[in-house]
Write an enzyme that holds these catalytic residues in place. Structure first.
Site, PDB file in Angstrom:
ATOM      1  N   GLU A 125       0.815  -1.227   0.000  1.00 14.77           N
ATOM      2  CA  GLU A 125       0.000   0.000   0.000  1.00 14.77           C
ATOM      3  C   GLU A 125       0.846   1.273   0.000  1.00 14.77           C
ATOM      4  OE1 GLU A 125      -2.846  -0.459   3.211  1.00 14.77           O
ATOM      5  OE2 GLU A 125      -3.289  -2.524   2.622  1.00 14.77           O
ATOM      6  N   ASN A 166       2.266  -5.080  -3.167  1.00  8.26           N
ATOM      7  CA  ASN A 166       0.885  -5.458  -2.867  1.00  8.26           C
ATOM      8  C   ASN A 166       0.057  -4.206  -2.592  1.00  8.26           C
ATOM      9  OD1 ASN A 166      -1.017  -7.644  -2.282  1.00  8.26           O
ATOM     10  ND2 ASN A 166      -0.876  -7.034  -0.109  1.00  8.26           N
ATOM     11  N   HIS A 202     -10.143  -6.812  -1.992  1.00  8.70           N
ATOM     12  CA  HIS A 202     -11.184  -6.701  -0.963  1.00  8.70           C
ATOM     13  C   HIS A 202     -12.396  -6.042  -1.616  1.00  8.70           C
ATOM     14  CE1 HIS A 202      -8.637  -7.891   2.359  1.00  8.70           C
ATOM     15  NE2 HIS A 202      -7.720  -7.016   1.992  1.00  8.70           N
ATOM     16  N   ASP A 233     -11.739 -11.060  -0.424  1.00  9.83           N
ATOM     17  CA  ASP A 233     -12.962 -11.314   0.324  1.00  9.83           C
ATOM     18  C   ASP A 233     -14.049 -10.398  -0.261  1.00  9.83           C
ATOM     19  OD1 ASP A 233     -11.547  -9.832   3.375  1.00  9.83           O
ATOM     20  OD2 ASP A 233     -12.206  -8.837   1.541  1.00  9.83           O
TER      21      ASP A 233
HETATM   22  O1  G3I Z   1      -2.775  -8.102  19.059  1.00 13.91           O
HETATM   23  C1  G3I Z   1      -3.368  -6.930  19.636  1.00 13.91           C
HETATM   24  C2  G3I Z   1      -3.883  -7.235  21.001  1.00 13.91           C
HETATM   25  O2  G3I Z   1      -2.765  -7.548  21.863  1.00 13.91           O
HETATM   26  C3  G3I Z   1      -4.634  -6.038  21.556  1.00 13.91           C
HETATM   27  O3  G3I Z   1      -5.228  -6.383  22.801  1.00 13.91           O
HETATM   28  C4  G3I Z   1      -5.720  -5.623  20.590  1.00 13.91           C
HETATM   29  C5  G3I Z   1      -6.409  -4.383  21.111  1.00 13.91           C
HETATM   30  O4  G3I Z   1      -6.819  -3.592  20.032  1.00 13.91           O
HETATM   31  O5  G3I Z   1      -5.140  -5.327  19.300  1.00 13.91           O
HETATM   32  C6  G3I Z   1      -4.511  -6.472  18.751  1.00 13.91           C
HETATM   33  O6  G3I Z   1      -3.970  -6.122  17.503  1.00 13.91           O
HETATM   34  C7  G3I Z   1      -4.936  -6.068  16.455  1.00 13.91           C
HETATM   35  C8  G3I Z   1      -4.437  -6.982  15.336  1.00 13.91           C
HETATM   36  O7  G3I Z   1      -5.263  -6.876  14.179  1.00 13.91           O
HETATM   37  C9  G3I Z   1      -4.386  -8.444  15.764  1.00 13.91           C
HETATM   38  O8  G3I Z   1      -5.675  -8.877  16.047  1.00 13.91           O
HETATM   39  C10 G3I Z   1      -4.989  -4.625  15.972  1.00 13.91           C
HETATM   40  O9  G3I Z   1      -5.617  -3.844  16.960  1.00 13.91           O
HETATM   41  C11 G3I Z   1      -5.806  -4.560  14.687  1.00 13.91           C
HETATM   42  O10 G3I Z   1      -5.711  -3.268  14.130  1.00 13.91           O
HETATM   43  C12 G3I Z   1      -5.230  -5.537  13.672  1.00 13.91           C
HETATM   44  O11 G3I Z   1      -6.040  -5.477  12.507  1.00 13.91           O
HETATM   45  C13 G3I Z   1      -5.421  -6.078  11.348  1.00 13.91           C
HETATM   46  C14 G3I Z   1      -5.258  -4.980  10.279  1.00 13.91           C
HETATM   47  O12 G3I Z   1      -4.707  -5.566   9.096  1.00 13.91           O
HETATM   48  C15 G3I Z   1      -4.337  -3.900  10.777  1.00 13.91           C
HETATM   49  O13 G3I Z   1      -4.482  -2.803   9.936  1.00 13.91           O
HETATM   50  C16 G3I Z   1      -6.338  -7.163  10.826  1.00 13.91           C
HETATM   51  O14 G3I Z   1      -6.388  -8.242  11.760  1.00 13.91           O
HETATM   52  C17 G3I Z   1      -5.827  -7.676   9.489  1.00 13.91           C
HETATM   53  O15 G3I Z   1      -6.776  -8.561   8.893  1.00 13.91           O
HETATM   54  C18 G3I Z   1      -5.610  -6.510   8.507  1.00 13.91           C
HETATM   55  O16 G3I Z   1      -5.064  -7.023   7.360  1.00 13.91           O
HETATM   56  C19 G3I Z   1      -4.758  -6.049   6.342  1.00 13.91           C
HETATM   57  C20 G3I Z   1      -3.538  -6.533   5.595  1.00 13.91           C
HETATM   58  O17 G3I Z   1      -2.477  -6.690   6.514  1.00 13.91           O
HETATM   59  C21 G3I Z   1      -3.172  -5.578   4.479  1.00 13.91           C
HETATM   60  N1  G3I Z   1      -4.307  -5.402   3.576  1.00 13.91           N
HETATM   61  C22 G3I Z   1      -5.516  -4.934   4.249  1.00 13.91           C
HETATM   62  C23 G3I Z   1      -5.917  -5.931   5.325  1.00 13.91           C
HETATM   63  C24 G3I Z   1      -7.211  -5.486   5.986  1.00 13.91           C
HETATM   64  O18 G3I Z   1      -7.008  -4.274   6.658  1.00 13.91           O
END
Ligand code: G3I
Length: 310
Positions: A125, A166, A202, A233
């Site tokens: 990105e 990507n 997406h 998705d």
């Molecule tokens: O692991 C911490 C946890 O310790 C904490 O308690 C909790 C509280 O908010 O946060 C947890 O981290 C979260 C993480 O996912 C793991 O679950 C983050 O807040 C959350 O922002 C993060 O979201 C991920 C997101 O990327 C981040 O921008 C999504 O799971 C993930 O599916 C998403 O994936 C991205 C790709 O990497 C790039 N392309 C877009 C895609 C969707 O946004």
């Protein structure tokens, strides 16, 4: 039924939630039987592997790689450099300190998994929707050359890995996909080791399917690189109705068929394969049901459309 992975020579994968992988036997079982490639949804991101400078946490990333090796899956590495989920300690570094931190990060992570990662999302990105470089500390402090350097450093660390750029909302001709096309063309002409372009894909059924999706993949393949569907998705407004699930099936079928039709499309990976573990509900209020399998790991109409062998 014939599993998805046996319907094609392409890699068929899913993003993997590391805790579900560790704790949910049914989740692991379907992941093993239906797919032959995994992407760590979060476990390989910089903020996760090195939250504090020099302090590494490889547990999640290792669990995904170890699972893949035990089950004959290949691994997509996601992602070395991204403006999101970067560790906070980066932001106060000077330009020269940031450059060495970036080189060190890429070298450390890619070396650790040398020979075990089929493809890396080296940069994720990096463009805005208008085709200009996204403002990030990498762009701001390191200048335009940071992307070429990242690819060179990754290639030095693991010459066997396919190196990708990507992005999302790039499935049709627009300012962003044109910018990526121009960058990849230029990098290739300069001999920079870039091997593929990842299309996150997406989608939402609230928007029409991207026009010219297949021909857009083809124009990148014509640059002499592979293309991959990296995060497919198809979200919808909940509750999921039969009509919405049918439209979702149409969209998934068109993504799958486009990748089948473009010879250099080598991968169809979904961003999570079950509604039980999807980023969508936490991100888009009132939306969800974006995956091929439901919360109980039953195939949805979209799965049956791609795989009528049931
Ligand atoms: O692991 C911490 C946890 O310790 C904490 O308690 C909790 C509280 O908010 O946060 C947890 O981290 C979260 C993480 O996912 C793991 O679950 C983050 O807040 C959350 O922002 C993060 O979201 C991920 C997101 O990327 C981040 O921008 C999504 O799971 C993930 O599916 C998403 O994936 C991205 C790709 O990497 C790039 N392309 C877009 C895609 C969707 O946004």
């Amino acid at each position: 039924r014939t599993p998805l992975k046996d319907l094609t020579d392409n890699h068929v994968g899913s993003a993997v939630n590391a805790s579900a992988l560790a704790n949910e036997a049914d989740y692991r079982s379907v992941l093993t039987s239906e797919f032959n490639s995994v992407t760590a949804e979060n476990a390989m991101k910089w903020s996760v592997v090195e939250p504090n400078r020099g302090q590494y946490d490889w547990s999640g990333a290792d669990s995904v790689v170890n699972y893949a090796q035990r089950n004959g899956h290949s691994v997509r590495g996601h992602t070395l450099l991204w403006h999101k989920q970067r560790p906070g300690w980066l932001d106060n570094l000077s330009a020269s300190e940031l450059r060495s931190a970036v080189k060190d990060h890429i070298t450390t992570v890619v070396n650790r998994y040398e020979g075990e990662i089929r493809a890396w999302d080296v940069v994720n990105e990096v463009f805005d929707s208008d085709g200009t470089r996204r403002d990030s500390i990498f762009q701001r402090k390191l200048g335009d050359g940071w992307i070429a350097d990242a690819f060179r450093w990754a290639h030095q660390a693991d010459p066997s890995a396919e190196l990708y750029i990507n992005d999302y909302n790039t499935g049709w001709v627009n300012d962003k996909s044109n910018a990526i096309h121009d960058l990849v063309s230029s990098l290739r002409q300069r001999g920079v080791p870039i091997h593929g372009v990842g299309f996150q894909t997406h989608l939402s059924i609230d928007y029409s399917f991207p026009g010219g999706f297949q021909s857009n993949l083809q124009r990148f393949a014509d640059l002499g690189v592979d293309v991959a569907i990296t995060e497919a998705d198809v979200r919808m407004t909940l509750p999921a109705t039969d009509s919405e699930l049918t439209t979702q099936a149409d969209y998934y079928e068109r993504i799958w068929n486009a990748c089948e039709a473009v010879s250099r499309c080598v991968e169809f990976t979904t961003w999570g394969y079950t509604d039980r573990h999807s980023w969508v509900p936490n991100t888009f209020d009132g939306q969800g049901a974006a995956c091929l399998f439901d919360d109980s790991l039953n195939p949805k109409p979209a799965y049956n459309r791609i795989n009528p062998s049931i």
